[in-house]
Design a protein around this motif. Structure first.
Motif, PDB file in Angstrom:
ATOM      1  N   GLY A  92       0.793  -1.229   0.000  1.00  0.00           N
ATOM      2  CA  GLY A  92       0.000   0.000   0.000  1.00  0.00           C
ATOM      3  C   GLY A  92       0.825   1.277   0.000  1.00  0.00           C
ATOM      4  O   GLY A  92       0.324   2.347   0.350  1.00  0.00           O
ATOM      5  N   LEU A  93       2.071   1.188  -0.434  1.00  0.00           N
ATOM      6  CA  LEU A  93       2.964   2.351  -0.393  1.00  0.00           C
ATOM      7  C   LEU A  93       3.128   3.041  -1.743  1.00  0.00           C
ATOM      8  O   LEU A  93       3.641   4.160  -1.808  1.00  0.00           O
ATOM      9  CB  LEU A  93       4.339   1.930   0.152  1.00  0.00           C
ATOM     10  N   ILE A  94       2.715   2.369  -2.816  1.00  0.00           N
ATOM     11  CA  ILE A  94       2.738   2.952  -4.157  1.00  0.00           C
ATOM     12  C   ILE A  94       1.412   2.593  -4.817  1.00  0.00           C
ATOM     13  O   ILE A  94       0.924   1.476  -4.682  1.00  0.00           O
ATOM     14  CB  ILE A  94       3.931   2.426  -4.987  1.00  0.00           C
ATOM     15  N   SER A  95       0.870   3.539  -5.550  1.00  0.00           N
ATOM     16  CA  SER A  95      -0.450   3.327  -6.145  1.00  0.00           C
ATOM     17  C   SER A  95      -0.441   2.262  -7.238  1.00  0.00           C
ATOM     18  O   SER A  95       0.591   1.967  -7.850  1.00  0.00           O
ATOM     19  CB  SER A  95      -0.982   4.638  -6.734  1.00  0.00           C
ATOM     20  N   ARG A  96      -1.613   1.713  -7.464  1.00  0.00           N
ATOM     21  CA  ARG A  96      -1.799   0.705  -8.510  1.00  0.00           C
ATOM     22  C   ARG A  96      -1.465   1.278  -9.880  1.00  0.00           C
ATOM     23  O   ARG A  96      -0.849   0.620 -10.698  1.00  0.00           O
ATOM     24  CB  ARG A  96      -3.253   0.216  -8.488  1.00  0.00           C
ATOM     25  N   ARG A  97      -1.870   2.508 -10.135  1.00  0.00           N
ATOM     26  CA  ARG A  97      -1.647   3.142 -11.437  1.00  0.00           C
ATOM     27  C   ARG A  97      -0.153   3.181 -11.778  1.00  0.00           C
ATOM     28  O   ARG A  97       0.258   2.794 -12.868  1.00  0.00           O
ATOM     29  CB  ARG A  97      -2.226   4.555 -11.438  1.00  0.00           C
ATOM     30  N   VAL A  98       0.660   3.628 -10.832  1.00  0.00           N
ATOM     31  CA  VAL A  98       2.104   3.721 -11.058  1.00  0.00           C
ATOM     32  C   VAL A  98       2.684   2.328 -11.260  1.00  0.00           C
ATOM     33  O   VAL A  98       3.458   2.085 -12.194  1.00  0.00           O
ATOM     34  CB  VAL A  98       2.804   4.442  -9.882  1.00  0.00           C
ATOM     35  N   THR A  99       2.296   1.406 -10.407  1.00  0.00           N
ATOM     36  CA  THR A  99       2.839   0.050 -10.466  1.00  0.00           C
ATOM     37  C   THR A  99       2.486  -0.640 -11.774  1.00  0.00           C
ATOM     38  O   THR A  99       3.346  -1.262 -12.410  1.00  0.00           O
ATOM     39  CB  THR A  99       2.323  -0.777  -9.272  1.00  0.00           C
ATOM     40  N   VAL A 100       1.244  -0.537 -12.207  1.00  0.00           N
ATOM     41  CA  VAL A 100       0.820  -1.173 -13.457  1.00  0.00           C
ATOM     42  C   VAL A 100       1.563  -0.565 -14.646  1.00  0.00           C
ATOM     43  O   VAL A 100       2.017  -1.287 -15.537  1.00  0.00           O
ATOM     44  CB  VAL A 100      -0.713  -1.079 -13.636  1.00  0.00           C
ATOM     45  N   LEU A 101       1.717   0.753 -14.658  1.00  0.00           N
ATOM     46  CA  LEU A 101       2.449   1.394 -15.755  1.00  0.00           C
ATOM     47  C   LEU A 101       3.897   0.916 -15.809  1.00  0.00           C
ATOM     48  O   LEU A 101       4.405   0.541 -16.865  1.00  0.00           O
ATOM     49  CB  LEU A 101       2.425   2.919 -15.603  1.00  0.00           C
ATOM     50  N   VAL A 102       4.579   0.945 -14.668  1.00  0.00           N
ATOM     51  CA  VAL A 102       5.984   0.548 -14.620  1.00  0.00           C
ATOM     52  C   VAL A 102       6.142  -0.920 -15.002  1.00  0.00           C
ATOM     53  O   VAL A 102       6.951  -1.270 -15.875  1.00  0.00           O
ATOM     54  CB  VAL A 102       6.587   0.815 -13.218  1.00  0.00           C
ATOM     55  N   PHE A 103       5.370  -1.780 -14.358  1.00  0.00           N
ATOM     56  CA  PHE A 103       5.500  -3.214 -14.606  1.00  0.00           C
ATOM     57  C   PHE A 103       5.078  -3.555 -16.035  1.00  0.00           C
ATOM     58  O   PHE A 103       5.750  -4.345 -16.711  1.00  0.00           O
ATOM     59  CB  PHE A 103       4.679  -4.005 -13.587  1.00  0.00           C
ATOM     60  N   GLY A 104       3.998  -2.975 -16.497  1.00  0.00           N
ATOM     61  CA  GLY A 104       3.510  -3.241 -17.855  1.00  0.00           C
ATOM     62  C   GLY A 104       4.504  -2.817 -18.914  1.00  0.00           C
ATOM     63  O   GLY A 104       4.759  -3.554 -19.882  1.00  0.00           O
ATOM     64  N   ARG A 105       5.098  -1.635 -18.756  1.00  0.00           N
ATOM     65  CA  ARG A 105       6.087  -1.155 -19.716  1.00  0.00           C
ATOM     66  C   ARG A 105       7.302  -2.076 -19.735  1.00  0.00           C
ATOM     67  O   ARG A 105       7.763  -2.490 -20.795  1.00  0.00           O
ATOM     68  CB  ARG A 105       6.522   0.265 -19.378  1.00  0.00           C
TER      69      ARG A 105
END
Length: 186
Positions: A85-98
């Motif tokens: 819960g320390l980084i938002s889903r939006r940021v994580t999905v973008l980083v991991f997806g890219r």
């Protein structure tokens, strides 16, 4: 097997070995340890490149292993920090997806057409820097949180979203351009 024994590749392997301990430190709430391990991984990343140049030990294995280790370290840390819960889903999905997309496209292009040259662009380097600063600020903020750390954390996460998006599109544009018939004939 000789390439595996090169000092820079040994440091890259050390960085890979740090990842599970870093994940466990975060999951166990040992943020000082996680911060220290992340800094150690960063130092090993800088040293492996320096040693490769100084010792003239640049290897084909290192050219592939180093960026994979970097992506695995950063993406894994984004995932585990999101889980906590320390980084938002939006940021994580973008980083991991890219990152996953780039690795998959690189593997397909290598296997399918033998394309090997995947040098990072200035946008990709800016993205990596923003990610590193964001992760450092998130981890540091868990045990030392003056207002400036919160400002840096927010700014670095915003920059990560921007550069992840820009570098992802830029990478896709570069690959499409390299695969176009007019580019292949020249």
């Amino acid at each position: 097997m000789n390439e595996l024994r090169a000092a820079p590749n040994q440091l890259t392997l050390l960085r890979l070995c740090i990842i599970p301990f870093l994940v466990l430190a975060v999951l166990d709430g040992h943020y000082r340890t996680a911060f220290a391990l992340f800094v150690l991984a960063g130092i090993s990343d800088g040293l492996d490149g320096l040693l490769a140049r100084l010792l003239k030990q640049r290897t084909v294995l290192g050219q592939y292993l180093d960026p994979v280790a970097d992506k695995l370290l950063l993406s894994t840390l984004f995932l585990v920090l999101h889980h906590e819960g320390l980084i938002s889903r939006r940021v994580t999905v973008l980083v991991f997806g890219r990152d996953l997309g780039i690795l998959m496209v690189a593997a397909i292009l290598y296997a399918g057409v033998g394309m090997r040259n995947f040098k990072p662009s200035i946008f990709g380097k800016a993205n990596t820097l923003a990610q590193i600063i964001a992760l450092l600020a998130v981890l540091l903020g868990m045990f030392y949180a003056p207002p400036i750390i919160r400002v840096v954390r927010h700014g670095a996460l915003v920059a990560t979203v921007a550069f992840t998006t820009i570098s992802g599109f830029h990478y896709a544009w570069q690959v499409a351009r390299r695969l176009s018939p007019s580019e292949q004939s020249s």
